[in-house]
Design a protein around this motif. Structure first.
Motif, PDB file in Angstrom:
ATOM      1  N   PRO A   1       0.674  -1.317   0.030  1.00  0.00           N
ATOM      2  CA  PRO A   1      -0.090  -0.104  -0.066  1.00  0.00           C
ATOM      3  C   PRO A   1       0.740   1.483   0.138  1.00  0.00           C
ATOM      4  O   PRO A   1       1.887   1.265   0.341  1.00  0.00           O
ATOM      5  N   GLY A   2       0.308   2.356  -0.444  1.00  0.00           N
ATOM      6  CA  GLY A   2       0.862   3.602  -0.646  1.00  0.00           C
ATOM      7  C   GLY A   2       1.353   4.083  -1.837  1.00  0.00           C
ATOM      8  O   GLY A   2       1.300   3.317  -2.874  1.00  0.00           O
ATOM      9  N   ALA A   3       1.563   5.264  -1.814  1.00  0.00           N
ATOM     10  CA  ALA A   3       1.906   5.910  -3.471  1.00  0.00           C
ATOM     11  C   ALA A   3       3.450   5.117  -3.840  1.00  0.00           C
ATOM     12  O   ALA A   3       4.085   4.844  -2.943  1.00  0.00           O
TER      13      ALA A   3
ATOM     14  N   GLY B   1       6.561   4.020  -1.941  1.00  0.00           N
ATOM     15  CA  GLY B   1       6.106   2.636  -2.179  1.00  0.00           C
ATOM     16  C   GLY B   1       5.328   2.060  -0.952  1.00  0.00           C
ATOM     17  O   GLY B   1       5.539   0.609  -1.018  1.00  0.00           O
ATOM     18  N   GLY B   2       5.175   2.661   0.008  1.00  0.00           N
ATOM     19  CA  GLY B   2       4.546   1.934   1.401  1.00  0.00           C
ATOM     20  C   GLY B   2       5.820   1.803   2.367  1.00  0.00           C
ATOM     21  O   GLY B   2       5.409   1.267   3.175  1.00  0.00           O
ATOM     22  N   PHE B   3       6.915   2.363   2.008  1.00  0.00           N
ATOM     23  CA  PHE B   3       8.071   1.928   3.076  1.00  0.00           C
ATOM     24  C   PHE B   3       8.940   3.296   3.132  1.00  0.00           C
ATOM     25  O   PHE B   3       8.626   4.403   2.575  1.00  0.00           O
ATOM     26  N   ASP B   4       9.459   3.048   4.292  1.00  0.00           N
ATOM     27  CA  ASP B   4      10.607   4.270   4.920  1.00  0.00           C
ATOM     28  C   ASP B   4      11.698   3.716   5.032  1.00  0.00           C
ATOM     29  O   ASP B   4      11.825   2.425   5.318  1.00  0.00           O
TER      30      ASP B   4
ATOM     31  N   VAL C   1      15.678  -0.930  -6.632  1.00  0.00           N
ATOM     32  CA  VAL C   1      14.575  -1.398  -7.265  1.00  0.00           C
ATOM     33  C   VAL C   1      13.821  -0.405  -7.757  1.00  0.00           C
ATOM     34  O   VAL C   1      13.404   0.537  -6.877  1.00  0.00           O
ATOM     35  N   PRO C   2      13.487  -0.535  -9.153  1.00  0.00           N
ATOM     36  CA  PRO C   2      13.016   0.613  -9.908  1.00  0.00           C
ATOM     37  C   PRO C   2      11.495   0.627  -9.619  1.00  0.00           C
ATOM     38  O   PRO C   2      10.994  -0.148  -8.826  1.00  0.00           O
TER      39      PRO C   2
ATOM     40  N   THR D   1       8.682  -2.254  -7.488  1.00  0.00           N
ATOM     41  CA  THR D   1       8.590  -1.960  -5.788  1.00  0.00           C
ATOM     42  C   THR D   1       7.286  -2.780  -5.389  1.00  0.00           C
ATOM     43  O   THR D   1       7.414  -3.194  -4.263  1.00  0.00           O
ATOM     44  N   SER D   2       6.523  -2.895  -6.089  1.00  0.00           N
ATOM     45  CA  SER D   2       5.181  -3.740  -5.900  1.00  0.00           C
ATOM     46  C   SER D   2       5.651  -5.247  -5.488  1.00  0.00           C
ATOM     47  O   SER D   2       4.878  -6.086  -4.819  1.00  0.00           O
ATOM     48  N   ARG D   3       6.870  -5.777  -6.022  1.00  0.00           N
ATOM     49  CA  ARG D   3       7.425  -7.172  -5.729  1.00  0.00           C
ATOM     50  C   ARG D   3       7.864  -7.243  -4.118  1.00  0.00           C
ATOM     51  O   ARG D   3       8.313  -8.421  -3.829  1.00  0.00           O
ATOM     52  N   LEU D   4       8.005  -6.250  -3.747  1.00  0.00           N
ATOM     53  CA  LEU D   4       8.489  -6.117  -2.191  1.00  0.00           C
ATOM     54  C   LEU D   4       7.369  -6.047  -1.106  1.00  0.00           C
ATOM     55  O   LEU D   4       6.008  -5.487  -1.231  1.00  0.00           O
ATOM     56  N   ARG D   5       7.593  -6.695  -0.092  1.00  0.00           N
ATOM     57  CA  ARG D   5       6.679  -6.824   1.138  1.00  0.00           C
ATOM     58  C   ARG D   5       7.237  -6.439   2.299  1.00  0.00           C
ATOM     59  O   ARG D   5       8.611  -6.677   2.473  1.00  0.00           O
TER      60      ARG D   5
END
Length: 630
Positions: free
Chosen positions: A16-18, A487-490, A531-532, A536-540
């Motif tokens: 989730p997230g931009a 991408g939902g991460f910090d 990670v382009p 990034t949607s491949r990361l959890r």
């Protein structure tokens, strides 16, 4: 998939997230976001759709809106709604584009359950429920696209019946349907395994093999002999015994000039297995061994493989090693082959030159692969290769003892004088989350001196009140609070690779160090990678992971959260269904990830013991066992 050097996995729910702003693919992302806004589709689906549909996804969807079904997680009713938003009254149930897409969708759903093939009758029945007027035509249309293929298997029968003229005793050929991607990968895997068996010659002469195995226990002697004399060998045993045997095999072979390597599912597992003193032979992650390419264009030896004729599956990782540039190794020992799906198996065996010896290690009663197939089990049941069972040495302490008991269908109390195994009861999913956060952030580091970085939480599935998503939210709030701007991460977030990247394999863990227009910067075992944005949607989030995704790496401490039985139903992080939640292979695999300490947050009640006693892995429809004997 002739000369295929590619691997991809079913993508699951996006983070989730931009998205990370800018970077390659920004125009495609913007066009798709505009289309989704126009038609009422949540823009959170953009990342997943780009992964599933590839470049110019918006144009592809305007041409055929039912292509939305290629995006993991999209249901037929959602694709129908999208089609009506685009086409209006022209979007009817009898549209041949719809029927064709539904066939591929049904076969993809079967693949997400581990099947490589499906009986046509099941597809017809499902199409009828979805109000497709002419299911047979829909299947023919799907076959015409070559995305799906029809397969015919000649069944086993008594040849004496044919000689006696008793034609009624001869069964009809078995017809099945499959996505070309998986069906052809299974054929390639079978062909490669058969080739390695047929082209193998002993790696050492008999007197040398006899000298090397002198003094070894019988089971270890058999393992060494099979590995050095036979093209493909299967070893079964406990994780610690398999790891020790893999190292011993490679060391003995390398000492006599054999080019050997020990291969693990992840780079982190390889670094741990190799230890501080580098051995005389490589210990390497499978992904790195196969040499993934960031850009395969213009590289003659990097054929991605025609999974769909004329196209490459979006999300495919292309490897530099393959039939035209094989591995320069005589002996390859894979430590956790139970997690090998048919596609990755095909890539591996095609990268092995004629005469290479391949040793596939796996624990019994392991969770099946996240992708389709059951390579190790099928290979064993084919009776075409030697299978050596290793006697347990008792290595691994109390966590290994509990794991062995579970594999033997028993849930027992084990002696753990140093708190190596702790059972933490929880009365509800909410309490399970609270107890887990307490264990990770306080109890285990304080009592055992194991840092948070070496503690991994594993769960049956991603959704649910005590699933991976809920646990990651709670753990992030304590360990690294932030808005998830990238991408939902910090920066500082733990992440896990959920679908293959050029930089890292599925199951590889890392830490976010920053982000910019080029993408998300993640520190993996082999160094920091960018990670382009489109990937990034491949990361959890990686503090809590599903067992299916986390199985490739063992940790000093594991917190296995077993939620109430209904709470763990649904899709896990690898796209597999955990309909019943717990099973014996899932519990054994989860417990087996712990090296020094295992905490079991037990909210499942009696369902845990019942699962260990009575619930094996769900069956899978596969062809590999038949194919390798043909």
């Amino acid at each position: 998939m002739t000369d295929s050097h590619s691997h991809s996995s079913p993508a699951s729910d996006p983070v989730p997230g931009a998205p990370v702003p800018g970077g390659p693919g920004a125009a495609d992302r913007a066009a798709l976001a505009e289309l989704f806004t126009e038609t009422g589709v949540p823009t959170a689906l953009v990342g997943r759709a780009l992964t599933g549909l590839g470049p110019a996804a918006a144009d592809r969807l305007r041409e055929d809106p039912w292509r939305l079904l290629r995006v993991p997680g999209v249901a037929p009713r959602q694709a129908d709604h999208f089609a009506r938003a685009l086409l209006g009254d022209e979007a009817g149930p009898g549209d041949r584009r719809r029927g064709r897409a539904l066939v591929a969708h049904l076969l993809a759903e079967a693949a997400r359950h581990g099947h490589t093939v499906t009986p046509p009758a099941q597809v017809v029945t499902a199409l009828e429920r979805l109000q497709v007027p002419d299911p047979r035509q829909a299947i023919e249309d799907a076959l015409d696209t070559a995305e799906a293929i029809a397969l015919t298997e000649e069944p086993d029968f008594d040849e004496a019946a044919l000689e006696d003229g008793d034609l009624e005793e001869i069964p009809e050929p078995e017809e099945t349907l499959g996505l070309a991607r998986w069906a052809l990968a299974e054929e390639d895997a079978a062909e490669g395994l058969s080739r390695l068996t047929a082209t193998a010659a002993p790696l050492l002469d008999d007197p040398t093999i006899k000298a090397v195995r002198s003094g070894l226990p019988e089971d270890r002697s058999l393992a060494l002999t099979a590995a050095l004399r036979t093209g493909v060998t299967v070893l079964r045993g406990a994780a610690a015994d398999l790891a020790a045997t893999a190292l011993a095999l490679a060391e003995a072979a390398a000492a006599h000039g054999v080019r050997a390597a020990v291969v693990t599912p992840t780079d982190r597992a390889a670094a741990r297995l190799a230890g501080p003193d580098a051995p005389a032979y490589p210990v390497v992650g499978l992904h790195a061994l196969l040499e993934p390419l960031a850009d395969a264009e213009g590289v003659p030896d990097a054929a991605p493989g025609p999974v769909v004729p004329g196209s490459v599956v979006p999300g495919t990782v292309v490897f530099g090693r393959g039939e035209r540039r094989p591995l320069e190794l005589d002996l390859v020992v894979l430590t956790d082959a139970a997690g090998l799906d048919v596609e990755l198996c095909a890539v591996l065996v095609q990268a092995c030159a004629d005469g290479t010896h391949l040793v596939l290690c796996g624990e019994p009663e392991s969770l099946p692969p996240a992708g389709p197939g059951r390579v190790l089990d099928d290979l064993e049941s084919s009776e075409t290769v030697p299978v050596v069972e290793l006697e347990s040495t008792g290595a691994g302490g109390p966590p290994a003892a509990l794991t062995a008991a579970v594999r033997g269908r028993e849930l027992v109390a084990v002696e753990a004088p140093g708190k190596e195994v702790v059972i933490v009861p929880a009365a509800s999913a909410g309490e399970a989350v609270h107890r887990t956060v307490q264990l990770v952030t306080d109890s285990i580091p304080r009592a055992l001196g194991i840092p948070v970085e070496e503690i991994q939480v594993v769960v049956p599935a991603a959704p649910g009140e005590a699933g991976a998503a809920a646990l990651n939210t709670a753990l992030k709030a304590r360990l690294n609070p932030g808005p998830g701007r990238f991408g939902g991460f910090d920066p500082g977030d733990r992440v896990l690779v959920a679908a293959p990247l050029p930089q890292a394999a599925v199951g590889e863990g890392g830490v976010v160090t920053g982000a910019d227009a080029a993408g998300l910067h993640v520190r993996f075992t082999r160094g920091t990678a960018v990670v382009p944005p489109e990937l990034t949607s491949r990361l959890r989030p990686g503090w809590a992971v599903t067992v299916a995704l986390g199985r490739g790496t063992r940790h000093d401490a594991v917190v296995a959260v077993l939620p109430p039985d209904g709470d763990s139903a649904g899709q896990d992080g690898a796209g597999q269904e955990a309909a019943a939640g717990l099973s014996r292979p899932l519990v054994a695999t989860a417990f087996g990830l712990a090296l020094r300490h295992l905490s079991v947050v037990q909210a499942a009640g009696p369902a845990l013991a019942a699962a260990v006693r009575d619930r094996p892995a769900p069956p899978r429809r596969t062809r590999l066992a038949r194919l390798v004997v043909q």
